[in-house]
Design a protein around this motif. Structure first.
Motif, PDB file in Angstrom:
ATOM      1  N   MET A 109       0.845  -1.173   0.000  1.00  0.00           N
ATOM      2  CA  MET A 109       0.000   0.000   0.000  1.00  0.00           C
ATOM      3  C   MET A 109       0.889   1.234   0.000  1.00  0.00           C
ATOM      4  SD  MET A 109      -2.888   1.296   2.717  1.00  0.00           S
ATOM      5  CE  MET A 109      -3.720  -0.242   2.774  1.00  0.00           C
ATOM      6  N   LYS A 110       0.506   2.182  -0.788  1.00  0.00           N
ATOM      7  CA  LYS A 110       1.289   3.410  -0.863  1.00  0.00           C
ATOM      8  C   LYS A 110       1.122   4.213   0.416  1.00  0.00           C
ATOM      9  CE  LYS A 110       0.589   3.496  -5.779  1.00  0.00           C
ATOM     10  NZ  LYS A 110      -0.142   4.093  -6.868  1.00  0.00           N
ATOM     11  N   SER A 111       2.108   5.050   0.691  1.00  0.00           N
ATOM     12  CA  SER A 111       2.077   5.795   1.948  1.00  0.00           C
ATOM     13  C   SER A 111       0.921   6.793   1.996  1.00  0.00           C
ATOM     14  CB  SER A 111       3.409   6.509   2.162  1.00  0.00           C
ATOM     15  OG  SER A 111       3.632   7.447   1.133  1.00  0.00           O
ATOM     16  N   LEU A 112       0.563   7.399   0.860  1.00  0.00           N
ATOM     17  CA  LEU A 112      -0.561   8.334   0.855  1.00  0.00           C
ATOM     18  C   LEU A 112      -1.879   7.609   1.107  1.00  0.00           C
ATOM     19  CD1 LEU A 112      -1.554  11.218   0.460  1.00  0.00           C
ATOM     20  CD2 LEU A 112      -1.761  10.726  -1.985  1.00  0.00           C
ATOM     21  N   GLU A 113      -2.039   6.426   0.525  1.00  0.00           N
ATOM     22  CA  GLU A 113      -3.244   5.642   0.769  1.00  0.00           C
ATOM     23  C   GLU A 113      -3.327   5.213   2.225  1.00  0.00           C
ATOM     24  OE1 GLU A 113      -3.149   2.387  -1.914  1.00  0.00           O
ATOM     25  OE2 GLU A 113      -3.520   3.640  -3.675  1.00  0.00           O
ATOM     26  N   ALA A 144     -14.355  -1.425  10.756  1.00  0.00           N
ATOM     27  CA  ALA A 144     -13.567  -0.383  10.096  1.00  0.00           C
ATOM     28  C   ALA A 144     -12.078  -0.606  10.325  1.00  0.00           C
ATOM     29  CB  ALA A 144     -13.983   0.993  10.612  1.00  0.00           C
ATOM     30  N   VAL A 145     -11.699  -0.995  11.527  1.00  0.00           N
ATOM     31  CA  VAL A 145     -10.291  -1.282  11.826  1.00  0.00           C
ATOM     32  C   VAL A 145      -9.820  -2.494  11.028  1.00  0.00           C
ATOM     33  CG1 VAL A 145      -8.715  -2.044  13.654  1.00  0.00           C
ATOM     34  CG2 VAL A 145     -10.330  -0.201  14.097  1.00  0.00           C
ATOM     35  N   PHE A 146     -10.647  -3.542  10.957  1.00  0.00           N
ATOM     36  CA  PHE A 146     -10.283  -4.726  10.190  1.00  0.00           C
ATOM     37  C   PHE A 146     -10.117  -4.395   8.712  1.00  0.00           C
ATOM     38  CE2 PHE A 146     -11.608  -8.357   7.593  1.00  0.00           C
ATOM     39  CZ  PHE A 146     -10.622  -9.262   7.953  1.00  0.00           C
ATOM     40  N   SER A 188      -6.667  -3.998   4.122  1.00  0.00           N
ATOM     41  CA  SER A 188      -6.717  -3.395   2.792  1.00  0.00           C
ATOM     42  C   SER A 188      -5.350  -3.379   2.105  1.00  0.00           C
ATOM     43  CB  SER A 188      -7.263  -1.977   2.871  1.00  0.00           C
ATOM     44  OG  SER A 188      -6.382  -1.154   3.605  1.00  0.00           O
ATOM     45  N   GLY A 189      -4.269  -3.459   2.817  1.00  0.00           N
ATOM     46  CA  GLY A 189      -2.942  -3.430   2.208  1.00  0.00           C
ATOM     47  C   GLY A 189      -2.475  -4.769   1.700  1.00  0.00           C
ATOM     48  N   LYS A 190      -3.242  -5.831   1.901  1.00  0.00           N
ATOM     49  CA  LYS A 190      -2.806  -7.172   1.520  1.00  0.00           C
ATOM     50  C   LYS A 190      -3.248  -7.565   0.121  1.00  0.00           C
ATOM     51  CE  LYS A 190      -2.798  -8.570   6.285  1.00  0.00           C
ATOM     52  NZ  LYS A 190      -3.387  -9.401   7.317  1.00  0.00           N
ATOM     53  N   ASP A 191      -3.969  -6.700  -0.594  1.00  0.00           N
ATOM     54  CA  ASP A 191      -4.465  -7.027  -1.931  1.00  0.00           C
ATOM     55  C   ASP A 191      -3.655  -6.350  -3.021  1.00  0.00           C
ATOM     56  OD1 ASP A 191      -6.388  -8.416  -0.635  1.00  0.00           O
ATOM     57  OD2 ASP A 191      -8.018  -7.023  -1.059  1.00  0.00           O
TER      58      ASP A 191
END
Length: 57
Positions: free
Chosen positions: A1-5, A43-45, A50-53
Protein backbone atom coordinates in the motif's frame (compact mmCIF):
# COMPACT_ATOMS: atom_id res chain seq x y z
CA UNK A 1 0.00 0.00 0.00
CA UNK A 2 1.29 3.41 -0.86
CA UNK A 3 2.08 5.80 1.95
CA UNK A 4 -0.56 8.33 0.86
CA UNK A 5 -3.24 5.64 0.77
CA UNK A 6 -2.19 4.45 4.22
CA UNK A 7 -2.28 8.00 5.59
CA UNK A 8 -5.71 8.80 4.15
CA UNK A 9 -7.04 5.48 5.45
CA UNK A 10 -5.70 6.27 8.89
CA UNK A 11 -7.29 9.74 8.80
CA UNK A 12 -10.62 8.18 7.79
CA UNK A 13 -10.36 5.60 10.54
CA UNK A 14 -9.60 8.31 13.09
CA UNK A 15 -12.63 10.30 11.94
CA UNK A 16 -14.92 7.28 12.23
CA UNK A 17 -13.55 6.58 15.71
CA UNK A 18 -13.98 10.24 16.72
CA UNK A 19 -17.59 10.06 15.57
CA UNK A 20 -18.46 6.77 17.32
CA UNK A 21 -16.51 6.96 20.58
CA UNK A 22 -18.71 9.58 22.30
CA UNK A 23 -21.77 7.38 21.63
CA UNK A 24 -19.94 4.31 22.91
CA UNK A 25 -19.01 6.05 26.17
CA UNK A 26 -22.34 7.81 26.80
CA UNK A 27 -24.92 5.15 25.91
CA UNK A 28 -26.04 3.08 28.88
CA UNK A 29 -27.47 0.22 26.79
CA UNK A 30 -25.10 -2.68 26.28
CA UNK A 31 -26.65 -3.95 23.05
CA UNK A 32 -26.26 -0.66 21.17
CA UNK A 33 -22.75 -0.25 22.54
CA UNK A 34 -21.79 -3.68 21.22
CA UNK A 35 -23.21 -2.82 17.79
CA UNK A 36 -21.18 0.40 17.69
CA UNK A 37 -18.04 -1.43 18.81
CA UNK A 38 -18.66 -4.01 16.09
CA UNK A 39 -18.89 -1.27 13.48
CA UNK A 40 -15.68 0.29 14.69
CA UNK A 41 -14.03 -3.12 14.72
CA UNK A 42 -15.07 -3.73 11.11
CA UNK A 43 -13.57 -0.38 10.10
CA UNK A 44 -10.29 -1.28 11.83
CA UNK A 45 -10.28 -4.73 10.19
CA UNK A 46 -10.89 -3.19 6.77
CA UNK A 47 -8.03 -0.74 7.28
CA UNK A 48 -5.63 -3.45 8.41
CA UNK A 49 -6.56 -5.91 5.65
CA UNK A 50 -6.72 -3.40 2.79
CA UNK A 51 -2.94 -3.43 2.21
CA UNK A 52 -2.81 -7.17 1.52
CA UNK A 53 -4.47 -7.03 -1.93
CA UNK A 54 -1.55 -5.42 -3.80
CA UNK A 55 -1.26 -8.38 -6.21
CA UNK A 56 -4.37 -7.30 -8.14
CA UNK A 57 -2.97 -3.93 -9.21
Amino acid sequence: MKSLERFTGLVGLALVAAFLLPYIYKLPQLDITLILLGGLGLAVFDYLSSGKDDKTE
